[in-house]
Design a protein around this motif. Structure first.
Motif, short mmCIF file in Angstrom:
data_model
loop_
_atom_site.label_atom_id
_atom_site.label_comp_id
_atom_site.label_asym_id
_atom_site.label_seq_id
_atom_site.Cartn_x
_atom_site.Cartn_y
_atom_site.Cartn_z
N ILE A 1 40.62 14.58 17.32
CA ILE A 1 40.36 15.36 16.11
C ILE A 1 39.95 14.39 15.01
N LEU A 2 38.81 14.64 14.40
CA LEU A 2 38.33 13.83 13.30
C LEU A 2 38.51 14.64 12.01
N CYS A 3 39.46 14.22 11.19
CA CYS A 3 39.80 14.99 9.98
C CYS A 3 39.44 14.21 8.73
N ASP A 4 38.48 14.74 8.00
CA ASP A 4 38.06 14.16 6.72
C ASP A 4 37.29 15.23 5.98
N ASP A 5 37.47 15.34 4.67
CA ASP A 5 36.72 16.36 3.94
C ASP A 5 35.27 15.94 3.71
N SER A 6 34.91 14.73 4.13
CA SER A 6 33.54 14.25 4.02
C SER A 6 32.84 14.33 5.38
N ARG A 7 31.74 15.08 5.44
CA ARG A 7 30.96 15.14 6.67
C ARG A 7 30.40 13.76 7.03
N LEU A 8 30.06 12.98 6.00
CA LEU A 8 29.57 11.62 6.22
C LEU A 8 30.61 10.80 6.98
N ALA A 9 31.86 10.87 6.55
CA ALA A 9 32.93 10.11 7.21
C ALA A 9 33.17 10.62 8.62
#
Length: 328
Positions: free
Chosen positions: A6-14
């Motif tokens: 799971i990749l959790c970040d509010d930035s799509r770039l990140a």
């Protein structure tokens, strides 16, 4: 065997950076979460055994996700990747059960080396092709990229404050919006209208980008900061302390933004604005200005500082060009 990641970040770039930095085959299943709540929902549904987790997010932040995973005794390994580089941030996430803490901005090489150290990949994976995963880069708008850049810059400045005062600094998600100059002027008037409050201005310029950083501080906050620094907090010191702290925060913030965009800014000396003194805004009072608003909070000392970075309308084309280079 691959991981359910799971990749959790509010930035799509990140999220895209992480997805495309993992070795091919590392993720058997890959899920994206834009908030702590989404990540926690995915984990509780059994969809992830390895979570890459940002800290500074709306909804549930990374600390709250870690705390809930521990409280619910959920078996999921967590690697925190955050722009908040305060030592106490790292201590806190490790105490909540994180496997590792990695600071943004992060390179693929740093990520792979940490995965090797943790035993999650082997030596041969260091030279493996990158995963083709990720979300459509065309969907990454420039405001989203700028928010990620600002988030990292804010974390760097918070780390500087934490080092000066030996405290943990809370940093809300930065707000980015285009505001009419007259609304910003009204906000400055509001700040200056509060007893004992000052607004410190520091301009910057470079690579065809021109702007100004405004910091709002009060004499009470100056007194608290003086106490934290072991000074007596006499009024004669307050203005000098306000300007000095503002210069440190602004300098770290501007330098971090510039380094992420691979350019250099020069900046002037900070000054305390007089009433009706508006510097950059005087020449563009009838236009809209790109505004990035940061916050820094130290609740136990009643410190709640606001920092606002303004970019002139004539600078937007050049800023857009540099932001575009981070997406591709």
């Amino acid at each position: 065997m691959g991981h359910n990641v799971i990749l959790c970040d509010d930035s799509r770039l990140a999220r895209n950076f992480l997805a495309r930095s993992l070795p091919s085959g590392f993720a058997e299943q890959q899920y994206f979460a834009t908030s702590g709540k989404e990540a926690l929902d995915l984990v509780t549904q059994g969809k992830g055994d390895l979570l890459f987790l940002d800290l500074n997010m709306p909804d549930l932040d990374g600390y709250q996700v870690l705390a809930q995973l521990r409280a619910q005794n959920i078996d999921c390994q967590v690697i925190v990747i955050s722009g908040d580089v305060q030592p106490k941030a790292r201590e806190k996430v490790m105490s909540l059960g994180a496997l590792a803490f990695l600071p943004k901005p992060l390179s693929r090489e740093q990520l792979l080396q940490e995965l090797l150290t943790l035993g999650l990949i082997g030596e041969s994976d260091l030279n493996a092709p990158a995963s083709p995963g990720g979300e459509d880069p065309a969907m990454v708008d420039r405001i989203e990229v700028l928010r990620e850049v600002a988030n990292v810059a804010m974390g760097r400045a918070a780390g500087t404050m934490a080092g000066i005062f030996n405290v943990f600094v809370q940093i809300p998600v930065p707000r980015i919006q285009a505001l009419p100059a007259h609304e910003i002027i009204a906000l400055i008037d509001q700040w200056q209208g509060q007893p004992g409050h000052q607004v410190i201005s520091q301009g910057f310029v470079g690579a065809g980008i021109c702007g100004e950083v405004l910091v709002e501080l009060s004499s009470d906050e100056a007194h608290s900061m003086a106490a934290l620094m072991g000074l007596d907090g006499q009024q004669s010191q307050e203005q000098a302390l306000l300007v000095e702290l503002s210069s440190i925060l602004t300098g770290v913030c501007i330098k971090s933004i510039a380094s992420q965009l691979e350019l250099a800014f020069s900046h002037g000396h900070p000054i305390i604005l007089g009433r009706n003194e508006r510097r950059l805004l005087n020449d563009i009072s009838d236009q809209s200005v790109l505004c990035i608003r940061f916050g820094y909070q130290i609740p136990q000392y009643d410190l709640n500082q606001q920092l606002m970075l303004l970019v002139t309308p004539s600078s937007l084309k050049n800023l857009e060009r540099h932001l575009s280079q981070l997406v591709n």
